[in-house]
Write a protein that holds these residues in place. Sequence first.
Motif, PDB file in Angstrom:
ATOM      1  N   MET A 177     -12.596 -15.958  10.089  1.00 37.26           N
ATOM      2  CA  MET A 177     -11.602 -16.573   9.548  1.00 37.26           C
ATOM      3  C   MET A 177     -10.258 -15.570   9.495  1.00 37.26           C
ATOM      4  O   MET A 177      -9.382 -16.234   9.854  1.00 37.26           O
ATOM      5  CB  MET A 177     -11.881 -17.129   8.074  1.00 37.26           C
ATOM      6  N   PRO A 178     -10.492 -14.328   9.064  1.00 37.12           N
ATOM      7  CA  PRO A 178      -9.371 -13.588   9.377  1.00 37.12           C
ATOM      8  C   PRO A 178      -8.620 -13.338  10.806  1.00 37.12           C
ATOM      9  O   PRO A 178      -7.450 -13.221  10.800  1.00 37.12           O
ATOM     10  CB  PRO A 178      -9.840 -12.156   8.741  1.00 37.12           C
ATOM     11  N   ARG A 179      -9.562 -13.347  11.813  1.00 37.83           N
ATOM     12  CA  ARG A 179      -9.273 -13.314  13.231  1.00 37.83           C
ATOM     13  C   ARG A 179      -8.485 -14.482  13.356  1.00 37.83           C
ATOM     14  O   ARG A 179      -7.481 -14.684  14.134  1.00 37.83           O
ATOM     15  CB  ARG A 179     -10.514 -13.241  14.178  1.00 37.83           C
ATOM     16  N   ARG A 180      -9.119 -15.779  13.187  1.00 36.23           N
ATOM     17  CA  ARG A 180      -8.158 -17.018  13.373  1.00 36.23           C
ATOM     18  C   ARG A 180      -7.023 -17.034  12.669  1.00 36.23           C
ATOM     19  O   ARG A 180      -5.904 -17.312  13.162  1.00 36.23           O
ATOM     20  CB  ARG A 180      -9.057 -18.033  12.811  1.00 36.23           C
ATOM     21  N   ASP A 181      -7.006 -16.462  11.430  1.00 35.86           N
ATOM     22  CA  ASP A 181      -5.597 -16.466  10.566  1.00 35.86           C
ATOM     23  C   ASP A 181      -4.591 -15.444  11.367  1.00 35.86           C
ATOM     24  O   ASP A 181      -3.506 -15.747  11.501  1.00 35.86           O
ATOM     25  CB  ASP A 181      -5.823 -15.822   9.387  1.00 35.86           C
ATOM     26  N   PHE A 182      -5.141 -14.584  11.927  1.00 31.06           N
ATOM     27  CA  PHE A 182      -4.098 -13.462  12.531  1.00 31.06           C
ATOM     28  C   PHE A 182      -3.843 -14.188  13.853  1.00 31.06           C
ATOM     29  O   PHE A 182      -2.550 -13.818  14.279  1.00 31.06           O
ATOM     30  CB  PHE A 182      -5.148 -12.141  13.031  1.00 31.06           C
ATOM     31  N   LEU A 183      -4.543 -14.771  14.466  1.00 29.15           N
ATOM     32  CA  LEU A 183      -4.138 -15.504  15.822  1.00 29.15           C
ATOM     33  C   LEU A 183      -2.952 -16.652  15.614  1.00 29.15           C
ATOM     34  O   LEU A 183      -1.996 -16.818  15.975  1.00 29.15           O
ATOM     35  CB  LEU A 183      -5.270 -15.920  16.462  1.00 29.15           C
ATOM     36  N   ASP A 184      -3.381 -17.314  14.478  1.00 27.49           N
ATOM     37  CA  ASP A 184      -2.512 -18.270  14.007  1.00 27.49           C
ATOM     38  C   ASP A 184      -1.093 -17.743  13.785  1.00 27.49           C
ATOM     39  O   ASP A 184      -0.043 -18.229  14.053  1.00 27.49           O
ATOM     40  CB  ASP A 184      -2.848 -19.161  12.817  1.00 27.49           C
ATOM     41  N   THR A 185      -0.993 -16.572  13.076  1.00 26.39           N
ATOM     42  CA  THR A 185       0.229 -16.110  12.606  1.00 26.39           C
ATOM     43  C   THR A 185       0.734 -15.495  13.678  1.00 26.39           C
ATOM     44  O   THR A 185       2.282 -15.449  13.919  1.00 26.39           O
ATOM     45  CB  THR A 185      -0.318 -14.891  11.593  1.00 26.39           C
ATOM     46  N   ALA A 186       0.061 -14.999  14.735  1.00 27.47           N
ATOM     47  CA  ALA A 186       0.780 -14.407  15.976  1.00 27.47           C
ATOM     48  C   ALA A 186       1.262 -15.619  16.734  1.00 27.47           C
ATOM     49  O   ALA A 186       2.532 -15.139  17.398  1.00 27.47           O
ATOM     50  CB  ALA A 186      -0.234 -13.637  16.882  1.00 27.47           C
ATOM     51  N   ALA A 187       0.587 -16.440  16.882  1.00 24.86           N
ATOM     52  CA  ALA A 187       1.391 -17.597  17.653  1.00 24.86           C
ATOM     53  C   ALA A 187       2.578 -18.306  16.898  1.00 24.86           C
ATOM     54  O   ALA A 187       3.379 -18.538  17.686  1.00 24.86           O
ATOM     55  CB  ALA A 187       0.129 -18.727  17.787  1.00 24.86           C
ATOM     56  N   LYS A 188       2.455 -18.398  15.643  1.00 25.88           N
ATOM     57  CA  LYS A 188       3.721 -18.838  14.988  1.00 25.88           C
ATOM     58  C   LYS A 188       4.900 -17.699  14.861  1.00 25.88           C
ATOM     59  O   LYS A 188       5.905 -18.099  15.633  1.00 25.88           O
ATOM     60  CB  LYS A 188       3.537 -18.954  13.471  1.00 25.88           C
ATOM     61  N   ALA A 189       4.551 -16.598  14.895  1.00 23.82           N
ATOM     62  CA  ALA A 189       5.493 -15.368  15.371  1.00 23.82           C
ATOM     63  C   ALA A 189       6.166 -15.517  16.437  1.00 23.82           C
ATOM     64  O   ALA A 189       7.287 -15.276  16.835  1.00 23.82           O
ATOM     65  CB  ALA A 189       4.842 -14.038  14.888  1.00 23.82           C
ATOM     66  N   SER A 190       5.233 -15.808  17.730  1.00 23.57           N
ATOM     67  CA  SER A 190       5.703 -15.719  19.168  1.00 23.57           C
ATOM     68  C   SER A 190       6.772 -17.125  19.286  1.00 23.57           C
ATOM     69  O   SER A 190       7.728 -16.856  19.757  1.00 23.57           O
ATOM     70  CB  SER A 190       4.548 -16.030  19.857  1.00 23.57           C
ATOM     71  N   LEU A 191       6.226 -18.184  18.353  1.00 21.32           N
ATOM     72  CA  LEU A 191       7.029 -19.368  18.562  1.00 21.32           C
ATOM     73  C   LEU A 191       8.393 -19.163  17.863  1.00 21.32           C
ATOM     74  O   LEU A 191       9.492 -19.638  18.485  1.00 21.32           O
ATOM     75  CB  LEU A 191       6.402 -20.630  18.174  1.00 21.32           C
ATOM     76  N   ILE A 192       8.589 -18.498  16.973  1.00 21.24           N
ATOM     77  CA  ILE A 192       9.808 -18.069  16.259  1.00 21.24           C
ATOM     78  C   ILE A 192      10.496 -17.144  17.153  1.00 21.24           C
ATOM     79  O   ILE A 192      11.829 -17.322  16.979  1.00 21.24           O
ATOM     80  CB  ILE A 192       9.348 -17.576  14.857  1.00 21.24           C
ATOM     81  N   GLY A 193       9.953 -16.214  17.481  1.00 21.58           N
ATOM     82  CA  GLY A 193      10.631 -15.239  18.443  1.00 21.58           C
ATOM     83  C   GLY A 193      11.298 -15.724  19.761  1.00 21.58           C
ATOM     84  O   GLY A 193      12.594 -15.896  19.962  1.00 21.58           O
ATOM     85  N   VAL A 194      10.519 -16.797  20.322  1.00 22.76           N
ATOM     86  CA  VAL A 194      11.062 -17.470  21.500  1.00 22.76           C
ATOM     87  C   VAL A 194      12.168 -18.449  20.950  1.00 22.76           C
ATOM     88  O   VAL A 194      13.395 -18.693  21.664  1.00 22.76           O
ATOM     89  CB  VAL A 194      10.036 -18.230  22.051  1.00 22.76           C
ATOM     90  N   GLY A 195      11.845 -19.068  19.925  1.00 22.62           N
ATOM     91  CA  GLY A 195      13.288 -20.028  19.252  1.00 22.62           C
ATOM     92  C   GLY A 195      14.458 -19.369  19.038  1.00 22.62           C
ATOM     93  O   GLY A 195      15.370 -19.630  19.611  1.00 22.62           O
ATOM     94  N   ALA A 196      14.043 -17.971  18.459  1.00 29.17           N
ATOM     95  CA  ALA A 196      15.276 -17.387  18.036  1.00 29.17           C
ATOM     96  C   ALA A 196      16.102 -16.942  19.422  1.00 29.17           C
ATOM     97  O   ALA A 196      17.287 -16.798  19.540  1.00 29.17           O
ATOM     98  CB  ALA A 196      14.905 -15.899  17.213  1.00 29.17           C
ATOM     99  N   MET A 197      15.272 -16.426  20.305  1.00 32.43           N
ATOM    100  CA  MET A 197      16.019 -15.880  21.614  1.00 32.43           C
ATOM    101  C   MET A 197      16.614 -17.163  22.309  1.00 32.43           C
ATOM    102  O   MET A 197      17.825 -16.885  23.039  1.00 32.43           O
ATOM    103  CB  MET A 197      14.931 -15.122  22.476  1.00 32.43           C
TER     104      MET A 197
END
Length: 156
Positions: free
Chosen positions: A11-31
Amino acid sequence: MRNEHANADDMPRRDFLDTAAKASLIGVGAMTFIGVIQLPLPKVLNEPSGTFKIGFPGDFTLNSFATVPERNVFVVRDASGFRAMSAICTHLGCIVSKTEWGFNCPCHGSEFDGTGKPISGPAPKPLDWFRVSLAPDGQLLVDSKRKVGRDHVLVV
Ligand code: FES
């Protein structure tokens, strides 16, 4: 949907991957947003133009040698007319200074005669000469993007 057979350590690994994917999307959106915002802005370099006025012919006395330090140019006026020579060393671009015999580069010791021809040091070629013309308002106009031979003279 979660896998019901997963153990508690996954579960923590999935949470981490979810958070990393969301952060990546936010980063791409910001750029992307920043890129779109900058699209209408001009991409112009604010460098000085290669063409510049240096004053009226009457500002230079006959047989004078003047320096235009903000443009790294020397202006020569003799009986034949006006000439402009670069003060930029042809070795690595340092600014040369006038001497009794011609010009000296302080960086690596190149020396040039009064015509800008190298006489010692690592400079591979003569100092450049630039086209001089008259602007519509009567001022002398130097075009540092147009190199000419030393024999180019503006007769006024
Ligand atoms: S830059 Fe002038 S001698 Fe090297």
